[in-house]
Enzyme design. Structure first.
Site, PDB file in Angstrom:
ATOM      1  N   HIS A 220      95.293 138.256   0.811  1.00 12.04           N
ATOM      2  CA  HIS A 220      94.814 137.644   2.159  1.00 12.04           C
ATOM      3  C   HIS A 220      93.887 138.442   2.933  1.00 12.04           C
ATOM      4  O   HIS A 220      94.161 139.567   2.970  1.00 12.04           O
ATOM      5  CB  HIS A 220      96.048 136.938   2.762  1.00 12.04           C
ATOM      6  CG  HIS A 220      95.615 136.143   3.886  1.00 12.04           C
ATOM      7  ND1 HIS A 220      95.244 136.225   5.111  1.00 12.04           N
ATOM      8  CD2 HIS A 220      95.976 134.812   3.630  1.00 12.04           C
ATOM      9  CE1 HIS A 220      95.000 135.096   5.867  1.00 12.04           C
ATOM     10  NE2 HIS A 220      95.240 134.147   4.926  1.00 12.04           N
TER      11      HIS A 220
ATOM     12  N   ASP B  86     100.032 129.858  -0.580  1.00  7.81           N
ATOM     13  CA  ASP B  86      99.676 128.849  -1.726  1.00  7.81           C
ATOM     14  C   ASP B  86     100.173 129.273  -3.125  1.00  7.81           C
ATOM     15  O   ASP B  86     100.174 128.205  -3.847  1.00  7.81           O
ATOM     16  CB  ASP B  86      98.185 128.756  -1.869  1.00  7.81           C
ATOM     17  CG  ASP B  86      97.542 128.218  -0.570  1.00  7.81           C
ATOM     18  OD1 ASP B  86      97.909 127.174  -0.387  1.00  7.81           O
ATOM     19  OD2 ASP B  86      96.417 128.505  -0.575  1.00  7.81           O
TER      20      ASP B  86
HETATM   21  N1  CMC Z   1      93.593 139.400  -7.311  1.00 10.41           N
HETATM   22  C1  CMC Z   1      93.201 140.344  -7.793  1.00 10.41           C
HETATM   23  N2  CMC Z   1      92.540 141.203  -6.886  1.00 10.41           N
HETATM   24  C2  CMC Z   1      92.411 140.809  -5.663  1.00 10.41           C
HETATM   25  C3  CMC Z   1      92.926 139.661  -5.158  1.00 10.41           C
HETATM   26  C4  CMC Z   1      93.518 138.757  -6.217  1.00 10.41           C
HETATM   27  N3  CMC Z   1      93.942 137.632  -5.826  1.00 10.41           N
HETATM   28  N4  CMC Z   1      92.697 139.557  -3.915  1.00 10.41           N
HETATM   29  C5  CMC Z   1      92.155 140.534  -3.699  1.00 10.41           C
HETATM   30  N5  CMC Z   1      92.098 141.408  -4.580  1.00 10.41           N
HETATM   31  C6  CMC Z   1      91.304 142.966  -4.732  1.00 10.41           C
HETATM   32  C7  CMC Z   1      89.858 142.666  -4.595  1.00 10.41           C
HETATM   33  O1  CMC Z   1      89.234 142.682  -5.870  1.00 10.41           O
HETATM   34  C8  CMC Z   1      89.478 144.223  -3.813  1.00 10.41           C
HETATM   35  O2  CMC Z   1      89.675 145.093  -4.822  1.00 10.41           O
HETATM   36  P1  CMC Z   1      88.780 146.439  -4.766  1.00 10.41           P
HETATM   37  O3  CMC Z   1      89.131 147.151  -3.287  1.00 10.41           O
HETATM   38  O4  CMC Z   1      89.125 147.331  -5.639  1.00 10.41           O
HETATM   39  O5  CMC Z   1      87.334 145.807  -4.572  1.00 10.41           O
HETATM   40  C9  CMC Z   1      90.676 144.248  -2.760  1.00 10.41           C
HETATM   41  O6  CMC Z   1      91.828 143.727  -3.298  1.00 10.41           O
HETATM   42  C10 CMC Z   1      90.249 143.518  -1.494  1.00 10.41           C
HETATM   43  O7  CMC Z   1      90.149 142.349  -1.610  1.00 10.41           O
HETATM   44  P2  CMC Z   1      89.091 141.622  -0.801  1.00 10.41           P
HETATM   45  O8  CMC Z   1      88.164 140.627  -1.636  1.00 10.41           O
HETATM   46  O9  CMC Z   1      88.221 142.546   0.060  1.00 10.41           O
HETATM   47  O10 CMC Z   1      89.898 140.799   0.361  1.00 10.41           O
HETATM   48  P3  CMC Z   1      89.458 139.500   1.058  1.00 10.41           P
HETATM   49  O11 CMC Z   1      89.955 139.706   2.431  1.00 10.41           O
HETATM   50  O12 CMC Z   1      87.860 139.504   1.119  1.00 10.41           O
HETATM   51  O13 CMC Z   1      89.806 138.392   0.195  1.00 10.41           O
HETATM   52  C11 CMC Z   1      90.981 136.438  -0.431  1.00 10.41           C
HETATM   53  C12 CMC Z   1      90.731 137.739   0.752  1.00 10.41           C
HETATM   54  C13 CMC Z   1      92.283 135.512   0.356  1.00 10.41           C
HETATM   55  C14 CMC Z   1      89.682 135.682  -0.564  1.00 10.41           C
HETATM   56  C15 CMC Z   1      91.537 137.040  -1.773  1.00 10.41           C
HETATM   57  O14 CMC Z   1      92.702 137.779  -1.621  1.00 10.41           O
HETATM   58  C16 CMC Z   1      91.662 135.903  -2.914  1.00 10.41           C
HETATM   59  O15 CMC Z   1      90.399 135.666  -3.341  1.00 10.41           O
HETATM   60  N6  CMC Z   1      92.858 135.684  -3.262  1.00 10.41           N
HETATM   61  C17 CMC Z   1      92.959 134.648  -4.058  1.00 10.41           C
HETATM   62  C18 CMC Z   1      92.741 133.216  -3.483  1.00 10.41           C
HETATM   63  C19 CMC Z   1      93.766 132.807  -2.637  1.00 10.41           C
HETATM   64  O16 CMC Z   1      94.990 132.733  -2.895  1.00 10.41           O
HETATM   65  N7  CMC Z   1      93.375 132.342  -1.351  1.00 10.41           N
HETATM   66  C20 CMC Z   1      94.409 131.499  -0.361  1.00 10.41           C
HETATM   67  C21 CMC Z   1      94.448 132.366   0.750  1.00 10.41           C
HETATM   68  S1  CMC Z   1      95.688 131.875   1.775  1.00 10.41           S
HETATM   69  C22 CMC Z   1      95.451 130.152   2.152  1.00 10.41           C
HETATM   70  C23 CMC Z   1      94.479 130.142   3.225  1.00 10.41           C
HETATM   71  O17 CMC Z   1      94.735 130.544   4.538  1.00 10.41           O
HETATM   72  O18 CMC Z   1      93.320 129.397   2.916  1.00 10.41           O
END
Ligand code: CMC
Length: 431
Positions: free
Chosen positions: A308, A365
């Site tokens: 998240h 989720d």
């Molecule tokens: N699986 C594997 N790696 C992950 C995941 C994941 N679900 N989420 C983040 N990472 C890694 C990402 O690759 C990055 O790694 P590195 O530092 O080596 O590049 C690190 O963790 C930080 O991630 P980020 O992409 O900078 O995090 P973000 O804040 O931009 O993204 C997120 C947050 C929710 C979009 C992401 O965690 C994700 O895509 N999760 C899966 C989708 C999901 O479950 N979304 C629902 C969110 S809760 C409901 C809502 O409020 O809408």
């Protein structure tokens, strides 16, 4: 809002400027950079708004490191365990929990507006039967803007209240009809003597030829799912609604824009994506393979329902959702192998260095898909239910945004990376 005695000082090209630092009632201090461009000619760059507060808000507080979520100061688990969705809506909209009289009046008002205009119902027949229900929701909810514009005055609090009630009241009816349309089933009109969640379940599942018996456990679960998803401060869809409405646009259209933003798999679409992922994994022995895929930067696969932007701790909503999943499955007597996959996947991920170091925990989720599936919903409806719940959040932020005294149109800037000025060449001279 309090101004801190500490100032934020920067020196740029020999000139020092002092920027005020504000303190909210909770949460980190915030530097006010509004004067930065005027005084230095500098913009700030913050893609994804990782360090940017886009507004002031009294509605929802999140401390992502501590795993705290509060609506108007009330912890989410207290509301989910002891409250109900209608009083949560009142709280989000009005700032205080309702008295019994205020609650009754509000509930009746919502119930009275839950029917749809006959002309609006005609929109459904224009959609293909296999249309995604989120696509139908965007279209039909957006179309409300063409029904309620003559008496709309967003500067008038009475008119704003009227729009608020209509949006909350009609969203579940529109959503249930989107579901029934995909099945080719007759629409079921709302019923006045049922709760918001109970009515929604009835509009989805009732057979109009047979008496309908409300299932108390499923109704309570639906209500709790609505509470858990009701608001989450400046997430992508809420920010979309705020930005769209900052131009003074029609609120029904602004909320439809919120539905669009919610649909994506990184946001509200994650519940559908999480269940599809659990189905793809299928059995516990395949988990290590998918964990490796999630860690591999060459592979676009991510663990859906994990991680998240704000929570760097267990999402407090996920805890309540996990309990709800167990309750619903037990009540329905379902032994869902996907629940075993989810529990084991969570255990393995939480012990894996990759997820530990990045502070990736299950989010709301992760368990919601399993719960909704046990309740009888297809995965294409999961994000629709998120949208029903989040409508009150979007509307609360719309109301707050447009009445904010220093409200102005949202207009971010950019770092321009394109060509510098060049002269037009006639087509005949282009190689
Ligand atoms: N699986 C594997 N790696 C992950 C995941 C994941 N679900 N989420 C983040 N990472 C890694 C990402 O690759 C990055 O790694 P590195 O530092 O080596 O590049 C690190 O963790 C930080 O991630 P980020 O992409 O900078 O995090 P973000 O804040 O931009 O993204 C997120 C947050 C929710 C979009 C992401 O965690 C994700 O895509 N999760 C899966 C989708 C999901 O479950 N979304 C629902 C969110 S809760 C409901 C809502 O409020 O809408």
């Amino acid at each position: 809002m309090k101004t801190s005695e500490d100032k934020f000082k920067i020196t740029y090209k020999g000139k020092e400027i002092e920027l005020p630092v504000y303190q909210g009632t909770q949460g980190p201090d915030v530097v006010d950079i509004a004067r930065l461009y005027k005084e230095t000619g500098l913009f700030t760059y913050d893609p994804g708004y990782r360090s940017t507060a886009s507004c002031k808000s009294d509605i929802t507080y999140i401390d992502g490191n501590a795993g705290i979520l509060q609506y108007r100061g009330y912890p989410i688990d207290q509301l989910a365990k002891n409250g109900n969705f209608m009083e949560t809506c009142y709280l989000l909209l009005q700032g205080e929990l309702p008295t019994k009289a205020q609650y009754d009046e509000f509930e009746i008002d919502i119930m009275k507006h839950s029917m749809l205009h006959e002309q609006l119902i005609k929109f459904y027949s224009g959609f293909r039967r296999d249309a995604h229900p989120m696509a139908i929701l965007v279209g039909v909810f957006g179309a409300l803007s063409s029904f309620y514009h003559t008496d709309l005055d967003i500067d008038d609090p009475i008119s704003r209240n009227q729009s608020t009630v209509r949006m909350l009241a009609k969203m579940p009816t529109i959503a249930a009809m989107a579901y029934r349309y995909s099945l080719g089933r007759t629409f079921v009109t709302p019923k006045g003597d049922m709760s918001y969640a109970g009515n929604f379940l009835r509009m989805c599942f009732a057979n109009p030829m047979m008496p309908y018996e409300q299932d108390e456990v499923l109704t309570r679960a639906m209500d709790r799912i609505f509470i858990l998803h009701a608001d989450h401060e400046q997430n992508a869809s809420t920010s979309t609604v705020r930005l769209a409405s900052s131009s003074g646009a029609n609120p029904y259209a602004c909320v439809a824009a919120g539905v669009v933003s919610l649909w994506g798999p990184a946001h509200g679409g994650a519940n559908e994506a999480a269940l599809n992922m659990l189905k793809e994994i299928g059995t516990v022995d395949r988990i290590p393979h998918y964990i490796e895929r999630a860690k591999n930067k060459e592979d676009s696969f991510r663990l859906m329902g994990f991680g998240h932007r704000v929570y760097k701790n267990y999402d407090p909503r996920a805890k309540v959702m996990q309990e709800t999943a167990h309750e619903v499955l037990k009540h329905k007597g379902i032994d869902d192998p996907l629940l075993d996959v989810a529990i084991e996947l969570e255990r393995v991920a939480l012990e894996d260095d990759y997820f530990v170091q990045r502070k990736l925990y299950p989010n709301v989720d992760f368990y919601s898909g399993i719960t909704l599936r046990a309740m009888g919903f297809p995965s294409s409806m999961f994000t629709v239910m998120f949208a029903i719940a989040r409508t009150v959040g979007w509307v609360s932020h719309w109301r707050e945004g447009i009445t904010e005294p220093d409200q102005s149109i949202g207009r971010p800037r950019q770092i321009y990376m394109g060509p510098t000025e060049r002269d037009y060449t006639p087509m005949s001279e282009r190689g």
